[in-house]
Design a protein around this motif. Structure first.
Motif, short mmCIF file in Angstrom:
data_model
loop_
_atom_site.label_atom_id
_atom_site.label_comp_id
_atom_site.label_asym_id
_atom_site.label_seq_id
_atom_site.Cartn_x
_atom_site.Cartn_y
_atom_site.Cartn_z
N LEU A 95 0.86 -1.18 0.00
CA LEU A 95 0.00 0.00 0.00
C LEU A 95 0.90 1.23 0.00
O LEU A 95 1.61 1.49 0.97
CB LEU A 95 -0.92 0.00 1.23
N GLY A 96 0.86 1.96 -1.11
CA GLY A 96 1.77 3.08 -1.31
C GLY A 96 2.56 2.84 -2.57
O GLY A 96 2.77 1.67 -2.98
N ARG A 152 -3.74 4.97 -3.76
CA ARG A 152 -5.00 5.72 -3.90
C ARG A 152 -5.06 6.32 -5.31
O ARG A 152 -6.12 6.66 -5.81
CB ARG A 152 -5.12 6.79 -2.81
N ASN A 153 -3.88 6.44 -5.93
CA ASN A 153 -3.78 6.85 -7.32
C ASN A 153 -3.36 5.60 -8.12
O ASN A 153 -2.20 5.18 -8.07
CB ASN A 153 -2.73 7.96 -7.43
N GLY A 204 -3.23 -2.04 -8.49
CA GLY A 204 -4.64 -1.71 -8.34
C GLY A 204 -4.83 -0.68 -7.25
O GLY A 204 -3.90 0.07 -6.92
N GLY A 205 -6.01 -0.69 -6.68
CA GLY A 205 -6.30 0.21 -5.57
C GLY A 205 -5.77 -0.38 -4.27
O GLY A 205 -5.23 -1.50 -4.23
N GLU A 242 -9.52 1.65 8.19
CA GLU A 242 -10.44 1.57 7.05
C GLU A 242 -10.43 0.18 6.42
O GLU A 242 -11.45 -0.33 5.97
CB GLU A 242 -10.04 2.59 5.98
N LEU A 243 -9.24 -0.43 6.38
CA LEU A 243 -9.09 -1.72 5.69
C LEU A 243 -9.11 -2.91 6.66
O LEU A 243 -8.80 -4.04 6.25
CB LEU A 243 -7.78 -1.74 4.89
N ALA A 244 -9.47 -2.68 7.92
CA ALA A 244 -9.38 -3.73 8.93
C ALA A 244 -10.05 -5.04 8.51
O ALA A 244 -9.47 -6.13 8.71
CB ALA A 244 -9.92 -3.23 10.26
N PRO A 245 -11.25 -5.00 7.91
CA PRO A 245 -11.86 -6.28 7.53
C PRO A 245 -11.02 -7.05 6.50
O PRO A 245 -10.98 -8.28 6.51
CB PRO A 245 -13.21 -5.86 6.92
N VAL A 246 -10.35 -6.32 5.61
CA VAL A 246 -9.51 -6.98 4.59
C VAL A 246 -8.21 -7.47 5.21
O VAL A 246 -7.69 -8.53 4.84
CB VAL A 246 -9.19 -6.00 3.42
#
Ligand SMILES: NC(=O)c1ccc[n+]([C@@H]2O[C@H](COP(=O)([O-])OP(=O)(O)OC[C@H]3O[C@@H](n4cnc5c(N)ncnc54)[C@H](OP(=O)(O)O)[C@@H]3O)[C@@H](O)[C@H]2O)c1
Length: 234
Positions: free
Chosen positions: A19-20, A44-45, A62-63, A89-93
């Motif tokens: 992520l990043g 995010r981009n 991807g995202g 925000e991504l805790a479930p994933v």
């Protein structure tokens, strides 16, 4: 950890989401691709994710959610203050995966770089663990400048680079150690995640030494290099 296919270098092939899309995503992602791992870069981009993925030869891009969903381990290569928020925000994933936290909570101060966390239980890693309670979390890779991870085999003065890490579950610790080994480095377990604040502070200290023109790697010589000194102690 699940069972893995074996890569060309004899190491297990792991699935890693990043992520990043910046310097650490590129440097660590490149090292993991070289080690044969399956890396997906998320940003995010997504155009930036595509560029970084192409640059390092990643398996995909991807995202942020897609990259997290790919990884048995998920690297947060983000500013320190953004990482816990994104983990929430991504805790479930992130549940059931190992989150790799390389962040350094640092800002410029009057006497050099300073910690922006309060240390102790307020480490970034501890906040990530609280934000994603069903994920394993490991603090690692924050001590070295990103350029070190671009070396084909990080070794200095004949010794493989030691990579200190700490983790809050045995699975996260084992995964991190195996990943470090696959990069040609030597895993150095520093214990549980309560030690993360020490690694974060050590990274800030090291940056301050470099910025002041010093050589951080000369700061921690082994007592064994001073023959007799240890034996002479009362
Ligand atoms: N660079 C080093 O040598 C080094 C060494 C050790 C540790 N670290 C640590 O590693 C982390 C990453 O550093 P870096 O040098 O790779 O930084 P960087 O090159 O500035 O990249 C940061 C990445 O984070 C993304 N980002 C920022 N805020 C975000 C948010 N709220 N949500 C989602 N994505 C966000 C940026 O995306 P956009 O492009 O969309 O803004 C960018 O892709 C930092 O915590 C740093 O302290 C860096």
């Amino acid at each position: 950890m699940t069972s893995h296919d074996v890569g060309a270098k004899g190491n297990d092939i792991m699935r890693i989401g990043i992520l990043g899309t910046g310097s650490m995503a590129t440097a660590l992602g490149g090292a993991w691709v070289r080690a044969g791992h399956s890396v997906v870069v998320g940003g995010r981009n997504t155009a930036a994710a595509a560029t970084t993925a192409a640059r390092i030869g990643a398996a995909g891009h991807g995202g942020l959610t897609e990259a997290a969903a790919h990884g048995e381990a998920v690297l947060l290569a983000l500013p320190a203050d953004s990482a816990p928020r994104l983990a929430r925000e991504l805790a479930p994933v992130l549940a059931g995966r190992t989150v790799l936290d390389c962040t350094v909570p640092m800002a410029a101060g009057p006497d050099g770089p300073r910690l922006t966390s309060a240390g102790g239980t307020d480490s970034v890693a501890a906040r990530i663990a609280a934000a994603a309670p069903d994920a394993g979390v490991a603090k690692a890779f924050g001590i070295c400048h990103e350029s070190i991870w671009t070396l084909p085999r990080p070794a200095f003065e004949g010794a493989a680079l030691a990579v200190p890490f700490c983790a809050n579950t045995p699975t996260a610790a084992a995964f991190t150690a195996e990943l470090i080994t696959s990069m040609g480095c030597s895993p150095l377990s520093c214990g549980g995640l309560s030690r993360a604040a020490l690694l974060e502070a050590a990274a800030v200290l090291a940056v301050g030494v470099w910025w002041s023109g010093g050589e951080a790697r000369h700061v921690f010589p082994s007592p064994a290099l001073a023959p007799g000194a240890v034996d002479d102690e009362p």
